[in-house]
Design a protein around this motif. Structure first.
Motif, PDB file in Angstrom:
ATOM      1  N   TYR A 144       0.869  -1.174   0.000  1.00 20.37           N
ATOM      2  CA  TYR A 144       0.000   0.000   0.000  1.00 20.37           C
ATOM      3  C   TYR A 144       0.905   1.223   0.000  1.00 20.37           C
ATOM      4  O   TYR A 144       1.793   1.338   0.852  1.00 20.37           O
ATOM      5  N   THR A 176      -2.465   3.742  -3.830  1.00 27.88           N
ATOM      6  CA  THR A 176      -2.545   2.481  -4.575  1.00 27.88           C
ATOM      7  C   THR A 176      -2.329   1.335  -3.607  1.00 27.88           C
ATOM      8  O   THR A 176      -1.354   1.333  -2.844  1.00 27.88           O
ATOM      9  N   ARG A 190      -3.830  -5.638  -4.609  1.00 29.23           N
ATOM     10  CA  ARG A 190      -4.703  -6.726  -4.191  1.00 29.23           C
ATOM     11  C   ARG A 190      -4.552  -7.896  -5.157  1.00 29.23           C
ATOM     12  O   ARG A 190      -4.113  -7.693  -6.303  1.00 29.23           O
ATOM     13  N   ARG A 215      -5.810  -1.374  -6.513  1.00 31.30           N
ATOM     14  CA  ARG A 215      -6.965  -0.535  -6.163  1.00 31.30           C
ATOM     15  C   ARG A 215      -6.454   0.887  -5.992  1.00 31.30           C
ATOM     16  O   ARG A 215      -5.638   1.161  -5.103  1.00 31.30           O
ATOM     17  N   ARG A 216      -6.932   1.784  -6.837  1.00 34.14           N
ATOM     18  CA  ARG A 216      -6.436   3.161  -6.856  1.00 34.14           C
ATOM     19  C   ARG A 216      -7.515   4.109  -6.352  1.00 34.14           C
ATOM     20  O   ARG A 216      -8.687   3.970  -6.700  1.00 34.14           O
ATOM     21  N   SER A 217      -7.069   5.086  -5.566  1.00 36.51           N
ATOM     22  CA  SER A 217      -8.032   6.049  -5.025  1.00 36.51           C
ATOM     23  C   SER A 217      -7.376   7.392  -4.790  1.00 36.51           C
ATOM     24  O   SER A 217      -6.154   7.496  -4.612  1.00 36.51           O
ATOM     25  N   TYR A 257     -12.681   6.262  -5.823  1.00 33.78           N
ATOM     26  CA  TYR A 257     -12.057   5.001  -6.202  1.00 33.78           C
ATOM     27  C   TYR A 257     -12.243   4.736  -7.690  1.00 33.78           C
ATOM     28  O   TYR A 257     -13.352   4.879  -8.227  1.00 33.78           O
TER      29      TYR A 257
END
Length: 353
Positions: A47, A119, A122, A127-129, A144
């Protein structure tokens, strides 16, 4: 004092939600995210965060490039998630807004202090936000990317917003105590007189500010015919009845710096433990029913007639949500909406307090 590495190790071992992990460590959520600035992204579970500007005037005009996304806004008792595309942004020094049928928000820029591009690796893919926090390190809005988002726009957008000289330790301001209800019985006649003269719901905040009150304090004082206290335990059944009736609503959930609005019907209601969940394709709501300490049906006069809402507050007097009926057309008298609210059981003012 927690070290950056100890925070990162705790996150990997915990598996809990980010907000809960931060609280367990005694950190603000923004400080928790900042501890991952510059972290490696090598294997699933890694992360990493990059600091970006948090000013809405710089961020919001770029978000349409991402295409369809999920945007999340929450307070301590309710999470509001909406899938859609960002549209027109209207800037304002006090209040700004994003306008659209699916993503409709109100923004108070003075509270926007910290921003991160995040980022998380997973097993199913990254998973980008984009995550934004207030002066106290509390989450304002998270955006997201989805499988159908425009991934090619992600890195150019992050590069454009990126801040220099990142730091992995933040010192947000101490969280202020809740304001609680503010009212003055001696000013009730002035409150009622001003209430009767309203022609727009936005005038209510100006009225209470002028009288030195706040929303909850005014509701407790006003009483019939403008305000009716209802049983907080009835909210779960009300959501179910909304779903069964197919009643379209305008559902507001917010925090001190951001409000997010859902327009339309609520279809799938699934309680789970203390949570009252709406699990629709493009709208999710997660409401802690056990946090609702006071609930009111509120009538405010407008040029189009009465605007009637259901509004819930927690034990500290903080607003959890507001919900209005959505008109199907100019001729819709919202009879079904009024019927759903009339069916809610009343409770005494003493019980509410």
């Amino acid at each position: 004092m927690r070290t950056v590495q100890s925070i990162r190790d705790f996150r990997k071992a915990s598996g809990k939600r980010q907000r809960d992990m931060a609280a367990e460590l005694g950190l603000s959520e923004a400080a928790f995210v900042a501890a991952h600035i510059g972290a490696a992204l090598d294997v699933p579970g890694d992360y990493a965060a990059s600091p970006i500007t948090a000013h809405p005037d710089e961020v919001m005009p770029l978000l349409p490039d991402l295409g369809e996304v999920m945007t999340l806004t929450r307070n301590g008792s309710c999470v509001h998630e909406r899938v859609g595309r960002f549209g027109t942004y209207k800037a304002g020094s006090h209040a700004a807004m994003v306008l659209g049928r699916e993503i409709d928000t109100r923004i108070f820029p003075k509270y926007w202090a910290y921003g991160f591009a995040v980022t998380e690796l997973r097993p199913e893919g990254p998973r980008r936000s984009l995550q934004f926090y207030d002066l106290y390190g509390e989450a304002l809005q998270k955006i997201y990317l989805l499988a159908q988002s425009q991934l090619a726009a992600w890195q150019p957008l992050v590069d454009r917003l990126r801040l220099p000289d990142p730091a992995t330790e933040l010192a947000p301001l101490p969280l202020p105590a809740p304001e609680g209800p503010k009212g003055d019985p001696a000013k009730r006649p002035a409150l009622i007189a001003g209430w009767q003269e309203m022609t727009d719901t936005h005038q209510f905040n100006r009225l209470t500010h002028r009288l030195g009150m706040n929303r909850l304090g005014a509701y407790r004082m006003a009483g019939h015919p403008f305000v009716r206290a209802v049983d907080p335990a009835s909210v779960g059944g009300w959501l179910r009845d909304l779903s069964m009736a197919g009643q379209k609503v305008i559902f507001f959930v917010g925090n001190r710096g951001h409000i997010q609005i859902h327009w339309g019907a609520i279809r799938t209601v699934r309680p789970l433990g203390p949570w009252l969940n709406v699990l629709d394709e493009r709208f999710n709501l997660h409401l802690r029913g056990d946090h609702i300490a006071e609930c009111y049906v509120v009538e405010k006069p407008t040029r189009r007639g009465l605007a009637v809402s259901l509004e819930a507050f927690d034990a500290a007097g903080e607003l959890i949500f507001q919900c209005f009926g959505e008109r199907e057309s100019d001729s819709d008298d919202l009879a079904q909406w009024h019927h759903l609210l009339d069916a809610l059981p009343s409770c005494s003012a003493e019980a509410a307090e």
